[in-house]
Design a protein around this motif. Structure first.
Motif, mmCIF file in Angstrom:
data_model
loop_
_atom_site.group_PDB
_atom_site.id
_atom_site.type_symbol
_atom_site.label_atom_id
_atom_site.label_comp_id
_atom_site.label_asym_id
_atom_site.label_seq_id
_atom_site.Cartn_x
_atom_site.Cartn_y
_atom_site.Cartn_z
ATOM 1 N N ASN A 185 0.867 -1.185 0.000
ATOM 2 C CA ASN A 185 0.000 0.000 0.000
ATOM 3 C C ASN A 185 0.901 1.233 0.000
ATOM 4 O OD1 ASN A 185 -2.109 1.791 0.200
ATOM 5 N ND2 ASN A 185 -2.440 1.455 2.389
ATOM 6 N N LEU A 186 1.186 1.769 -1.178
ATOM 7 C CA LEU A 186 2.108 2.888 -1.307
ATOM 8 C C LEU A 186 1.370 4.214 -1.345
ATOM 9 C CD1 LEU A 186 4.625 1.473 -3.958
ATOM 10 C CD2 LEU A 186 4.783 1.406 -1.473
ATOM 11 N N GLU A 187 2.087 5.267 -0.975
ATOM 12 C CA GLU A 187 1.507 6.605 -0.901
ATOM 13 C C GLU A 187 0.910 7.045 -2.232
ATOM 14 O OE1 GLU A 187 3.033 11.216 -0.130
ATOM 15 O OE2 GLU A 187 4.307 9.515 0.439
ATOM 16 N N ALA A 188 1.584 6.697 -3.333
ATOM 17 C CA ALA A 188 1.123 7.136 -4.656
ATOM 18 C C ALA A 188 0.001 6.280 -5.210
ATOM 19 C CB ALA A 188 2.298 7.161 -5.633
ATOM 20 N N GLY A 189 -0.430 5.257 -4.476
ATOM 21 C CA GLY A 189 -1.559 4.450 -4.899
ATOM 22 C C GLY A 189 -1.169 3.114 -5.494
ATOM 23 N N PRO A 190 -2.152 2.384 -6.070
ATOM 24 C CA PRO A 190 -1.902 1.066 -6.649
ATOM 25 C C PRO A 190 -0.841 1.130 -7.753
ATOM 26 C CG PRO A 190 -4.255 1.496 -6.478
ATOM 27 C CD PRO A 190 -3.568 2.786 -6.164
ATOM 28 N N ILE A 191 -0.159 0.011 -7.944
ATOM 29 C CA ILE A 191 0.945 -0.049 -8.897
ATOM 30 C C ILE A 191 0.440 -0.563 -10.235
ATOM 31 C CG2 ILE A 191 3.194 -1.087 -9.359
ATOM 32 C CD1 ILE A 191 3.412 -1.442 -6.271
ATOM 33 N N ASP A 192 0.734 0.178 -11.292
ATOM 34 C CA ASP A 192 0.355 -0.255 -12.631
ATOM 35 C C ASP A 192 1.434 -1.125 -13.266
ATOM 36 O OD1 ASP A 192 -2.257 1.278 -13.356
ATOM 37 O OD2 ASP A 192 -0.991 2.758 -12.375
ATOM 38 N N VAL A 193 2.697 -0.716 -13.136
ATOM 39 C CA VAL A 193 3.819 -1.459 -13.730
ATOM 40 C C VAL A 193 5.022 -1.343 -12.809
ATOM 41 C CG1 VAL A 193 5.398 -1.644 -15.699
ATOM 42 C CG2 VAL A 193 3.007 -1.032 -16.093
ATOM 43 N N LEU A 194 5.765 -2.439 -12.692
ATOM 44 C CA LEU A 194 7.013 -2.443 -11.939
ATOM 45 C C LEU A 194 8.179 -2.532 -12.919
ATOM 46 C CD1 LEU A 194 8.634 -2.750 -9.230
ATOM 47 C CD2 LEU A 194 8.375 -5.213 -9.534
ATOM 48 N N VAL A 195 9.174 -1.663 -12.749
ATOM 49 C CA VAL A 195 10.403 -1.728 -13.537
ATOM 50 C C VAL A 195 11.491 -2.338 -12.667
ATOM 51 C CG1 VAL A 195 12.177 -0.413 -14.750
ATOM 52 C CG2 VAL A 195 9.770 0.265 -14.944
ATOM 53 N N ASN A 196 12.016 -3.474 -13.082
ATOM 54 C CA ASN A 196 13.052 -4.167 -12.321
ATOM 55 C C ASN A 196 14.424 -3.717 -12.815
ATOM 56 O OD1 ASN A 196 14.693 -5.918 -10.898
ATOM 57 N ND2 ASN A 196 14.199 -7.686 -12.179
ATOM 58 N N GLY A 197 14.972 -2.688 -12.167
ATOM 59 C CA GLY A 197 16.310 -2.211 -12.469
ATOM 60 C C GLY A 197 17.286 -2.558 -11.368
ATOM 61 N N SER A 198 17.024 -3.662 -10.678
ATOM 62 C CA SER A 198 17.798 -4.011 -9.484
ATOM 63 C C SER A 198 19.170 -4.578 -9.799
ATOM 64 C CB SER A 198 17.022 -5.025 -8.644
ATOM 65 O OG SER A 198 16.861 -6.233 -9.369
#
Length: 358
Positions: A185-198
Motif C-alpha cells: 500500500n504505497l503513498e502514490a496508490g496502486p501499482i500499474d507497472v514495476l520496472v526491475n532495475g535491481s
C-alpha cells in the motif's frame, strides 16, 4: 495517471525513473541502497550496491553483431544525453575529456577501424588513430576520442535529487521478490507497472557476479586510459574529478565473492598502469593511495535483459538489468528502451501474456 514503481536506485534504476517521470507518470523508487557521499558509503556493507564502485565512463567498442550494434546505439544516446545534462547542470558530476585506448592484440574489428568510419558510421567524435611513436611498449594499436566520465557518488546523488524535486517518491525497503511489491500500500496508490532495475535478476539463472578490484588514488589524470593486454587482463584509469580522485584498475573475476581487497593485487594494478601511462605519477614518481575498492558487477549470460513480463493478473514487470560493467555508458539508451516498452504496454488494452522483447 499511471503509477510506476522502479526497483533499484543504481544508475539504471535512477535513469529509468527520470525517463518515465518525463512522460508524465507518477513514479516511486524502491531500493535497499541509495546514493551517498564517497566519504560515508561503506564499501563492505554496500558491496552489492554496484553503481558507486563502477568505472562510470564511456569506452569505444566497435560493434561486430546485432547485439553490439544495439549497445553501440545506446552508448551514443547516452553520450548525447550526458552532453546535454553537463551543459545545463555543471554540478551533476559529469566531465568530458579524451579517452585513450591501447590494445596489445587488436582483433579484426579494431584493425579495420578507420578515422572516417569512426566519425561517419560509428558517431565517434574526436576520433584519431595513434601513431606508433605514441604507443607504450608492447602495444600494437591505439586511438583517442572524445568521451565522458562521471563521479558516481556525485552523479547518482544528482539524479536522485532531480527525481525527488520533480515529485518522485522514495522508499527504502529490502525486497526478496519483485512480485511482493504489487501487494504494498504505497503513498502514490496502486501499482500499474514495476520496472526491475535491481541488477541481480531475482532468480535469473543467467545472472552471476563479477568481482572487480580497483584502487582509488589522489593523482589526477587528464584522460580515461584503457589497455587491453594480450593475456585478456586489463589496465585502466578513470578520473572521477569533482575531488573524487582517479580509479586505477582492474580485475574481472566471475563468481568470486571475496569482499576483501588484496594488497598484492593493488601493487600489480598500480605498477601496470604506471608503466602504461607514467604521466599520472607525481613529482616523486609515486601514487597517493586513498583506498582499495572491491565491487560486484551483476553480469548476465546473453547480455542485457530488456523486456516485459506478465507475472500475474494485472501484474506487469519491465526488466532492465544484466549490463555487467557497461551500466553507466548504456544507461540512457536502456532508459529509453524501458520508456518504449512502458508506452506500448499502457497503450494496449489487452496486453499479451508471456514476454515481449524490445
Amino acid at each position: 495517471m499511471p503509477h510506476i514503481v522502479v526497483l533499484g536506485a543504481g544508475v539504471i534504476g535512477l535513469s529509468s525513473a527520470l525517463r518515465i517521470q518525463a512522460e508524465g507518470h507518477a513514479v516511486s523508487i524502491v531500493a535497499r541502497d541509495f546514493p551517498s557521499g564517497s566519504e560515508t558509503i561503506d564499501a563492505q556493507s554496500q558491496i552489492n550496491y554496484t553503481s558507486p564502485w563502477g568505472g562510470a565512463h564511456n569506452r569505444l567498442v566497435p560493434p561486430t553483431n546485432p547485439a553490439e550494434e544495439l549497445e553501440h546505439a545506446m552508448s551514443l544516446r547516452t553520450f548525447d544525453h550526458m552532453r546535454a545534462v553537463q551543459a545545463r547542470h555543471p554540478e551533476a558530476g559529469i566531465t568530458f575529456m579524451k579517452g585513450i585506448e591501447y590494445l596489445e592484440a587488436p582483433n579484426e574489428a579494431y584493425r579495420a577501424l578507420t578515422e572516417e568510419r569512426a566519425h561517419t558510421q560509428l558517431g565517434m567524435k574526436g576520433f584519431r588513430l595513434l601513431e606508433k611513436g605514441e604507443l607504450p611498449e608492447g602495444v600494437e594499436w591505439g586511438c583517442e576520442y572524445d568521451t565522458w566520465c562521471v563521479n558516481p557518488m556525485v552523479y547518482c546523488s544528482f539524479l536522485l535529487r532531480r527525481f525527488a524535486i520533480l515529485g518522485g517518491k522514495v522508499l527504502r525497503r529490502e525486497v526478496r521478490d519483485p512480485r511482493e511489491i504489487f501487494s504494498w500500500n504505497l503513498e502514490a496508490g496502486p501499482i500499474d507497472v514495476l520496472v526491475n532495475g535491481s541488477g541481480i535478476g531475482f532468480g535469473d539463472k543467467n545472472v552471476f557476479i563479477t568481482r572487480g578490484q580497483t584502487c582509488l588514488v589522489a593523482n589526477p589524470c587528464p584522460a580515461t586510459v584503457t589497455r587491453q593486454n594480450a593475456d585478456g587482463s586489463w589496465t585502466f584509469c578513470v578520473p572521477r574529478n569533482f575531488d573524487g580522485g582517479t580509479i586505477i584498475g582492474g580485475t574481472k573475476e566471475p563468481n568470486n565473492w571475496d569482499p576483501n581487497p588484496s594488497l598484492e593485487v593493488r601493487d600489480v594494478l598500480l605498477q601496470n598502469f604506471a608503466a602504461t601511462y607514467p604521466q599520472i605519477l607525481d613529482g616523486e614518481g609515486k601514487f597517493t593511495v586513498i583506498k582499495d575498492i572491491v565491487g560486484r558487477r551483476p553480469t548476465r549470460k546473453g547480455g542485457i535483459r530488456l523486456e516485459k513480463e506478465e507475472v500475474g493478473e494485472a501484474q506487469t514487470i519491465i526488466h532492465a538489468y544484466g549490463l555487467g560493467g557497461r551500466g553507466y555508458e548504456l544507461s540512457w539508451g536502456v532508459a529509453d528502451g524501458v520508456a518504449r516498452l512502458l508506452a506500448e504496454h499502457l497503450s494496449s488494452s489487452t496486453p499479451n501474456k508471456g514476454e515481449a522483447k524490445l
